[in-house]
Design a protein around this motif. Structure first.
Motif, PDB file in Angstrom:
ATOM      1  N   LYS A  91       0.821  -1.207   0.000  1.00  0.00           N
ATOM      2  CA  LYS A  91       0.000   0.000   0.000  1.00  0.00           C
ATOM      3  C   LYS A  91       0.860   1.264   0.000  1.00  0.00           C
ATOM      4  O   LYS A  91       1.964   1.284   0.545  1.00  0.00           O
TER       5      LYS A  91
ATOM      6  N   ASP B 226       0.082   5.547   0.597  1.00  0.00           N
ATOM      7  CA  ASP B 226      -0.823   6.661   0.890  1.00  0.00           C
ATOM      8  C   ASP B 226      -0.106   7.924   0.440  1.00  0.00           C
ATOM      9  O   ASP B 226       0.687   8.493   1.201  1.00  0.00           O
TER      10      ASP B 226
ATOM     11  N   GLY C   6      -9.041   6.472  -4.371  1.00  0.00           N
ATOM     12  CA  GLY C   6      -8.816   7.503  -3.361  1.00  0.00           C
ATOM     13  C   GLY C   6      -9.459   8.832  -3.661  1.00  0.00           C
ATOM     14  O   GLY C   6     -10.264   8.985  -4.571  1.00  0.00           O
TER      15      GLY C   6
ATOM     16  N   HIS D 139      -4.674   6.320  -2.769  1.00  0.00           N
ATOM     17  CA  HIS D 139      -4.218   5.114  -2.078  1.00  0.00           C
ATOM     18  C   HIS D 139      -3.771   4.147  -3.170  1.00  0.00           C
ATOM     19  O   HIS D 139      -4.572   3.396  -3.725  1.00  0.00           O
TER      20      HIS D 139
END
Length: 470
Positions: A347, A349, A381, A389
């Motif tokens: 992941k 961010d 996102g 994201h």
């Protein structure tokens, strides 16, 4: 054999009483378990102060015994920022959970740091106010943690992130003293903004115990649509069109890849596919207004007709009921859970200027595919504020463990692109332990020098949340 001295344990027990501490493994378990499972805490004592005075005295006791403290809210963070070792005291604020005041003339609320975000939202809604901070974890996250990580969420395009929604703070400092910066002032130009030092600091400079937050008029009308778009470039053009067409009535604008959309509708229960049209990219848009006579449905229809006419949208559906609206949001909010059914997930961010989102996606997906052939991008996102994201699911033919071992190498590839596009490696989840070394790598020498100088000035002995952020 305990790592914490008996003296500090006994002093804290005497201060807080039987409800204010625990060494029970069953109690400690959830507090030592980090949300993503990348970090494991080993705290042997968790304390639950009930007042600011108790927080201050507990901090002073720990300072006296040279024991460091890890503050913890709802423990929903994504970067290991609330994980404690067996040589540290874990301080959880869940007993400090009151909504102290809702001021109907100043449009503010004053709350304790342990108040659950959804509890605050509901208390404000009962008085016909909106507190717009909205996250997937709002049923368990605490406002103190939201502020400590400068949380973002779904409504940043309209209302800003946690920092923008806070007017004042009460903070316990590393020596146990209390800074009372609670304020309802919208303007205060008296030197450095001390409030902003603690927002986003992840408990490394002080422990937030109370906050005064901004409220807004409760929306009277909401219009929500699911839209098929040909590309991220078209999504950005649609966003610009929507802002102009609606007079900036947009409260949310989310972009999802078709893979992200598909895993959600495949694995989540009671979810209906919004459109029959096949598309590589989807947009979820929501307009809201607190004016009683606004006709947002008609406005949204006009907007979508224009978007289809000029070719930046190919199909759309507008929610006709609250049930349909909730179904659309369930798709978007359920992606992280649903992605897990397809295997391992790495992941990111990240954020870039809104206009650079298409470049980020194009370059990032190509670079990831070159690094790990067969990788499955799952980006989604808050494209309305540039926060993507940028998640990736393991290749079908690759073992999960082998894929997750590529976490750091894939992070480097994506974060290099983000930095080149003038972006940030942490849009709304913070730094914690997960990105501490990456912050030092990507930030300028001048920024790191300033961050360390602030930490040294306020917490010279490193008492609060050591090893996090800087």
């Amino acid at each position: 054999m305990p790592f914490l001295p008996d003296a500090v344990i006994n002093d804290l027990k005497d201060l807080l009483g039987p409800k204010g501490w625990s060494t029970d493994l069953d109690v400690l378990g959830p507090h030592n378990s980090e949300a993503r499972g990348k970090f494991t805490g080993h705290a042997e004592l968790v304390i639950f102060p009930a007042t600011t005075a108790e927080v201050a005295k507990a901090v002073a006791i720990c300072a006296k015994h040279d024991i460091t403290i890890v503050p913890q809210g709802g423990n929903t963070g994504r970067c290991g920022g609330a994980v404690a070792s067996n040589k540290q005291v874990l301080l959880n604020l869940k007993r400090m959970n009151r909504v102290i005041e809702i001021d109907e003339r100043d449009f503010t609320a004053t709350v304790e740091a342990g108040a659950i975000l959804q509890t605050i939202q509901d208390a404000c809604a009962e008085r016909d106010f909106l507190f717009p901070l909205s996250l997937g974890s709002e049923g368990s996250c605490q406002i103190g943690g939201n502020l400590a990580t400068n949380a973002g969420g779904l409504n940043v395009i309209r209302y800003g992130n946690a920092r923008d929604l806070c007017l004042g703070l009460e903070v316990v400092l590393p020596d146990g003293s209390i800074w009372n910066g609670l304020s309802k002032l919208r303007k205060d130009n008296t030197g450095y903004d001390l409030r902003d030092l603690f927002i986003g600091a992840e408990g490394t400079l002080g422990i937030i115990t109370k906050a005064t937050i901004k409220l807004f008029a409760q929306p009277q009308h909401i219009a929500t649509a699911w839209i098929a778009v040909p590309s991220p470039e078209c999504a950005i053009d649609l966003l610009a069109l929507a802002r102009r067409h609606s007079g900036d009535a947009i409260s949310a604008f989310e972009l999802l890849s078709d893979f992200a959309h598909t895993v959600a509708v495949t694995y989540l229960p009671n979810i209906k596919r919004p459109l029959a049209t096949k598309t590589n990219w989807h947009v979820l848009i929501e307009l809201s207004s607190s004016r009683p006579n606004d006709d947002l449905q008609t406005l949204l229809v006009d907007l979508l007709e224009k978007a289809v006419e000029i070719g930046i949208a190919t199909d759309a559906t507008i929610a006709q009921s609250d049930t349909q609206r909730k179904n659309l949001w369930a798709i978007r909010e359920g992606i992280p859970e649903a992605q897990g059914f397809e295997g391992g997930s790495i992941k990111h961010d990240v954020s870039v200027p809104v206009s650079n989102v298409p470049d980020l996606l194009e370059r990032g997906m190509a670079a990831a595919q070159a690094l790990i052939p067969g990788i499955r991008p799952c980006p989604f996102g808050h494209v309305g504020d540039g926060n993507i994201h940028f998640n990736f699911t393991q290749p079908v033919v690759m073992e999960k463990a082998a894929f997750l071992r590529r976490w750091e190498s894939l992070n480097s590839v994506i974060h290099d692109i983000v930095t080149d596009l003038g972006g940030s490696i942490s849009a709304e989840h913070g730094i914690g332990q997960l990105k501490r070394d990456e912050l030092a790598h990507y930030a300028s020498d001048e920024k790191m020098k300033l961050l360390r100088a602030i930490k040294t000035a306020i917490d010279p002995d490193g008492r609060l949340n050591p090893g996090k952020v800087v």
